[in-house]
Design a protein around this motif. Structure first.
Motif, PDB file in Angstrom:
ATOM      1  N   ASN A  27       0.808  -1.236   0.000  1.00 53.14           N
ATOM      2  CA  ASN A  27       0.000   0.000   0.000  1.00 53.14           C
ATOM      3  C   ASN A  27       0.838   1.282   0.000  1.00 53.14           C
ATOM      4  N   VAL A  28       2.063   1.192  -0.511  1.00 52.30           N
ATOM      5  CA  VAL A  28       2.880   2.384  -0.717  1.00 52.30           C
ATOM      6  C   VAL A  28       2.686   2.832  -2.160  1.00 52.30           C
ATOM      7  N   ILE A  29       2.251   4.060  -2.351  1.00 52.47           N
ATOM      8  CA  ILE A  29       1.914   4.571  -3.672  1.00 52.47           C
ATOM      9  C   ILE A  29       3.102   4.465  -4.619  1.00 52.47           C
ATOM     10  N   GLY A  30       2.847   3.917  -5.804  1.00 54.16           N
ATOM     11  CA  GLY A  30       3.875   3.793  -6.822  1.00 54.16           C
ATOM     12  C   GLY A  30       4.726   2.553  -6.705  1.00 54.16           C
ATOM     13  N   LEU A  31       4.554   1.791  -5.612  1.00 51.01           N
ATOM     14  CA  LEU A  31       5.345   0.574  -5.429  1.00 51.01           C
ATOM     15  C   LEU A  31       4.414  -0.616  -5.196  1.00 51.01           C
ATOM     16  N   GLY A  32       4.015  -0.826  -3.953  1.00 53.02           N
ATOM     17  CA  GLY A  32       3.181  -1.987  -3.631  1.00 53.02           C
ATOM     18  C   GLY A  32       1.734  -1.654  -3.419  1.00 53.02           C
ATOM     19  N   ASP A  33       1.189  -0.721  -4.216  1.00 53.69           N
ATOM     20  CA  ASP A  33      -0.185  -0.259  -3.987  1.00 53.69           C
ATOM     21  C   ASP A  33      -1.231  -1.013  -4.808  1.00 53.69           C
ATOM     22  N   SER A  34      -0.876  -2.170  -5.354  1.00 54.18           N
ATOM     23  CA  SER A  34      -1.799  -3.004  -6.133  1.00 54.18           C
ATOM     24  C   SER A  34      -2.284  -2.329  -7.407  1.00 54.18           C
ATOM     25  N   SER A  35      -1.567  -1.321  -7.877  1.00 51.45           N
ATOM     26  CA  SER A  35      -2.001  -0.607  -9.075  1.00 51.45           C
ATOM     27  C   SER A  35      -1.904  -1.463 -10.335  1.00 51.45           C
ATOM     28  N   THR A  36      -1.117  -2.542 -10.289  1.00 47.17           N
ATOM     29  CA  THR A  36      -1.013  -3.421 -11.457  1.00 47.17           C
ATOM     30  C   THR A  36      -2.333  -4.121 -11.759  1.00 47.17           C
ATOM     31  N   TRP A  37      -3.241  -4.131 -10.771  1.00 47.00           N
ATOM     32  CA  TRP A  37      -4.534  -4.775 -10.975  1.00 47.00           C
ATOM     33  C   TRP A  37      -5.579  -3.813 -11.520  1.00 47.00           C
ATOM     34  N   LYS A  38      -5.215  -2.553 -11.706  1.00 46.57           N
ATOM     35  CA  LYS A  38      -6.188  -1.553 -12.143  1.00 46.57           C
ATOM     36  C   LYS A  38      -6.187  -1.414 -13.664  1.00 46.57           C
ATOM     37  N   LEU A  39      -7.371  -1.388 -14.241  1.00 47.93           N
ATOM     38  CA  LEU A  39      -7.554  -1.142 -15.672  1.00 47.93           C
ATOM     39  C   LEU A  39      -8.583  -0.026 -15.808  1.00 47.93           C
ATOM     40  N   PRO A  40      -8.165   1.229 -15.631  1.00 45.82           N
ATOM     41  CA  PRO A  40      -9.107   2.345 -15.533  1.00 45.82           C
ATOM     42  C   PRO A  40      -9.931   2.595 -16.796  1.00 45.82           C
ATOM     43  N   PHE A  41      -9.516   2.022 -17.934  1.00 47.13           N
ATOM     44  CA  PHE A  41     -10.293   2.234 -19.160  1.00 47.13           C
ATOM     45  C   PHE A  41     -11.521   1.320 -19.231  1.00 47.13           C
ATOM     46  N   LEU A  42     -11.649   0.379 -18.293  1.00 53.49           N
ATOM     47  CA  LEU A  42     -12.817  -0.499 -18.253  1.00 53.49           C
ATOM     48  C   LEU A  42     -13.820   0.031 -17.233  1.00 53.49           C
ATOM     49  N   TYR A  59     -18.528  -2.859 -14.376  1.00 54.61           N
ATOM     50  CA  TYR A  59     -19.145  -4.160 -14.606  1.00 54.61           C
ATOM     51  C   TYR A  59     -18.289  -5.034 -15.527  1.00 54.61           C
ATOM     52  N   VAL A  60     -17.656  -4.405 -16.501  1.00 51.81           N
ATOM     53  CA  VAL A  60     -16.751  -5.151 -17.380  1.00 51.81           C
ATOM     54  C   VAL A  60     -15.558  -5.665 -16.578  1.00 51.81           C
ATOM     55  N   TYR A  61     -14.984  -4.776 -15.744  1.00 47.26           N
ATOM     56  CA  TYR A  61     -13.810  -5.165 -14.973  1.00 47.26           C
ATOM     57  C   TYR A  61     -14.142  -6.270 -13.968  1.00 47.26           C
ATOM     58  N   MET A  62     -15.248  -6.127 -13.260  1.00 45.74           N
ATOM     59  CA  MET A  62     -15.565  -7.039 -12.161  1.00 45.74           C
ATOM     60  C   MET A  62     -16.126  -8.376 -12.632  1.00 45.74           C
ATOM     61  N   PHE A  63     -16.790  -8.409 -13.818  1.00 45.92           N
ATOM     62  CA  PHE A  63     -17.512  -9.625 -14.188  1.00 45.92           C
ATOM     63  C   PHE A  63     -17.145 -10.217 -15.552  1.00 45.92           C
ATOM     64  N   LEU A 104     -11.905   4.186  -6.287  1.00 42.96           N
ATOM     65  CA  LEU A 104     -10.908   3.208  -5.857  1.00 42.96           C
ATOM     66  C   LEU A 104     -10.049   2.662  -6.994  1.00 42.96           C
ATOM     67  N   MET A 105     -10.635   2.514  -8.207  1.00 43.75           N
ATOM     68  CA  MET A 105      -9.949   1.810  -9.277  1.00 43.75           C
ATOM     69  C   MET A 105      -9.579   2.681 -10.472  1.00 43.75           C
ATOM     70  N   VAL A 106     -10.101   3.882 -10.532  1.00 38.81           N
ATOM     71  CA  VAL A 106      -9.805   4.759 -11.672  1.00 38.81           C
ATOM     72  C   VAL A 106      -8.919   5.924 -11.243  1.00 38.81           C
ATOM     73  N   HIS A 107      -9.351   6.651 -10.207  1.00 39.74           N
ATOM     74  CA  HIS A 107      -8.585   7.798  -9.741  1.00 39.74           C
ATOM     75  C   HIS A 107      -7.488   7.351  -8.781  1.00 39.74           C
ATOM     76  N   ALA A 108      -6.469   8.165  -8.667  1.00 36.17           N
ATOM     77  CA  ALA A 108      -5.382   7.867  -7.731  1.00 36.17           C
ATOM     78  C   ALA A 108      -5.909   7.949  -6.304  1.00 36.17           C
ATOM     79  N   PRO A 109      -5.584   6.961  -5.473  1.00 32.57           N
ATOM     80  CA  PRO A 109      -6.096   6.979  -4.096  1.00 32.57           C
ATOM     81  C   PRO A 109      -5.422   8.081  -3.284  1.00 32.57           C
TER      82      PRO A 109
END
Length: 383
Positions: free
Chosen positions: A174-189, A192-196, A369-374
Motif C-alpha cells: 500500500n505504498v503509492i507507486g510501489l506496492g499499492d496493487s495498481s497493477t490490478w487496475k484497468l481504468p479504461f474499463l 461491470y466489465v472489470y468485475m464480471f 478506488l480503481m480509476v482515480h489515484a487513491p
C-alpha cells in the motif's frame, strides 16, 4: 494520544467502520507510534534514529510469540498439510480428464469443475507458497518447486513473479507507486466489465504479460521460462485430445480456457479487495512494518472452495501472511488467533470484511478506488 489519518475522510477514526459496513478498526485510543518516517528512518534534522522505537518493540514481541508456535509445531503442521492438498490435486487430474470423455452433462461438468479447481490450486496456492519458499525448508528444493508451480503450471517467470510479489508488494504494501496493487487496475474499463467480464481473459493475459516481462531477465532464465510455459500448455492440450477425447483443436482450446478461468473472478476480486480501499502511504512517509501491514491488509471470511484453491494466506489469514510471509497456509491459520488477539490488545487495526460487502463497496466506489489515484494517508504524529 490519538494519531490522526489525513485523507481518509474521517477526523475522529476511533474504531471506525469502513465504507460498506466493514470492520476496519482503523484507529483506536492508545496507539502512539510517533512520527512515521519509514524503514530507513532519519530525524527531520538528518540524524539517524538510534533509539529503540515502540513499533520495533511491538513487531519483535509479536515475532517471538509466533516463533514459539512455529517451533512447537510438527513438520505436518508447518508443511505437510499444504503439500498434501497439492498432492491430492495432482491425484484428481486423471479423474478430471476422464470425466470429460463422457457424453452426459453431469460427468462432463464434473470434469470441468475438477480440472478448474485443480488448476487454480496448483497455479494460485502452489505458486504463492513456492514464491515465498513456504513449501520446504530447503532453498534448493524451494527453487525447484518455484519453477514447477510458477513457470510450468502458471506460465510466468520465477524471477519476475518473485520480485514483483515478494520484494515489491510485500516490501511496500500500500505504498503509492510501489506496492499499492495498481497493477490490478484497468481504468479504461467500466466497473461491470472489470468485475464480471474481464476476469475471463486472465488465462490469455497471464502468458502475454509473462512474455513481455522476459525482456527484464537473463537469456538463460528467459529460455527456461519459455520451455516450461510451452511444456505446461502442450501437456494440457495433449491430454484433452488423447485422454479426454476431444475431436478438434478448437474444442480442446475452448475447454482449456473454461477450466483455467473457472475461478478467475474470485482471483481478481481477492487481489483488489484485500488492499485497495485501505490506507495508502507515500514511500518517504510510510509507517513501520507492523503498522503498515495492520493498516493496509484485510482478511476475508473462510470459504471451503477458496481456502482449498487459493490457501488461507490469501483469504482469511492475509494479515498474518503479510506479517509473516514465509509461513505456510496452515501455519498462518494456526497463528491467526495469536496475531488477531495481539493486534487488538495493542489497539492496532485488524481489518476484516465479507466478500459480498467488499464487492458492493467496489461496485459503488469503483471510480474512486480503481480509476482515480487513491488519497495518501499521512500519520502526522500525536495530536
Amino acid at each position: 494520544g490519538i494519531p490522526r489519518l489525513r485523507g481518509m475522510g474521517d477526523s475522529s477514526l476511533r474504531s471506525t467502520t469502513a465504507p460498506g459496513g466493514s470492520r476496519t478498526d482503523v484507529m483506536a485510543e492508545g496507539w502512539e507510534p510517533g512520527p512515521a518516517l519509514g524503514d530507513g528512518d532519519v530525524n527531520p534534522g538528518g540524524a539517524p534514529q538510534r533509539a529503540w522505537q515502540p513499533e520495533e518493540a511491538l513487531m519483535t514481541e509479536l515475532s517471538e510469540l509466533v516463533q514459539k508456535v512455529v517451533k512447537s509445531s510438527s513438520w505436518w503442521e508447518r508443511h505437510g498439510m499444504d503439500i498434501s492438498i497439492l498432492a491430492c490435486s495432482f491425484l484428481l487430474l486423471p479423474a478430471g480428464f476422464l470425466c470429460l470423455r463422457s457424453a452426459q452433462a453431469i460427468p462432463f461438468l464434473a470434469g470441468v469443475l475438477t480440472l478448474g479447481v485443480v488448476h487454480h490450486t496448483l497455479t494460485v496456492k502452489g505458486s504463492h507458497l513456492a514464491s515465498h519458499n513456504a513449501l520446504t525448508e530447503s532453498k534448493s528444493w524451494g527453487k525447484v518447486w518455484a519453477i514447477f508451480f510458477i513457470e510450468l503450471c502458471s506460465a510466468f517467470t520465477v524471477e519476475q513473479a518473485t520480485y514483483n510479489h515478494v520484494k515489491i508488494h510485500h516490501g511496500y504494501t500500500n505504498v503509492i507507486g510501489l506496492g499499492d496493487s495498481s497493477t490490478w487496475k484497468l481504468p479504461f474499463l467500466n466497473r461491470y466489465v472489470y468485475m464480471f467480464i474481464a476476469p475471463l481473459a486472465v488465462p490469455i493475459l497471464t502468458p502475454l504479460v509473462a512474455l513481455d516481462l522476459l525482456r527484464n531477465v537473463e537469456w538463460k532464465a528467459a529460455l527456461r521460462t519459455l520451455c516450461c510455459m510451452f511444456l505446461g500448455f502442450y501437456c494440457h492440450y495433449w491430454l484433452l485430445l488423447h485422454v479426454s477425447g476431444f475431436q478438434s483443436p478448437w474444442s480442446a482450446l475452448l475447454c482449456m480456457l473454461v477450466t483455467r478461468s473457472l475461478l478467475a473472478h474470485p482471483y481478481i476480486h481477492v487481489n483488489i479487495f484485500q488492499h485497495i480501499g485501505l490506507p495508502m502511504f507515500a514511500a518517504d512517509r510510510k509507517p513501520k512494518r507492523i503498522h503498515l501491514m495492520s493498516l493496509g491488509v484485510l482478511n476475508l471470511p473462510r470459504n471451503p472452495l477458496l481456502d482449498w484453491s487459493f490457501g488461507h494466506s490469501l483469504i482469511s489469514c492475509h494479515v498474518e501472511h503479510h506479517l509473516f510471509p514465509s509461513l505456510s497456509d496452515n501455519m498462518c491459520l494456526k497463528i491467526k488467533p495469536i496475531v488477531s488477539h495481539y493486534l487488538k490488545q495493542k489497539k492496532l487495526p485488524y481489518n476484516e470484511d465479507t466478500y459480498s460487502s467488499r464487492l458492493w463497496l467496489f461496485l459503488q466506489r469503483y471510480e474512486e478506488l480503481m480509476v482515480h489515484a487513491p488519497p495518501i494517508t499521512e500519520l502526522v504524529g500525536i495530536q
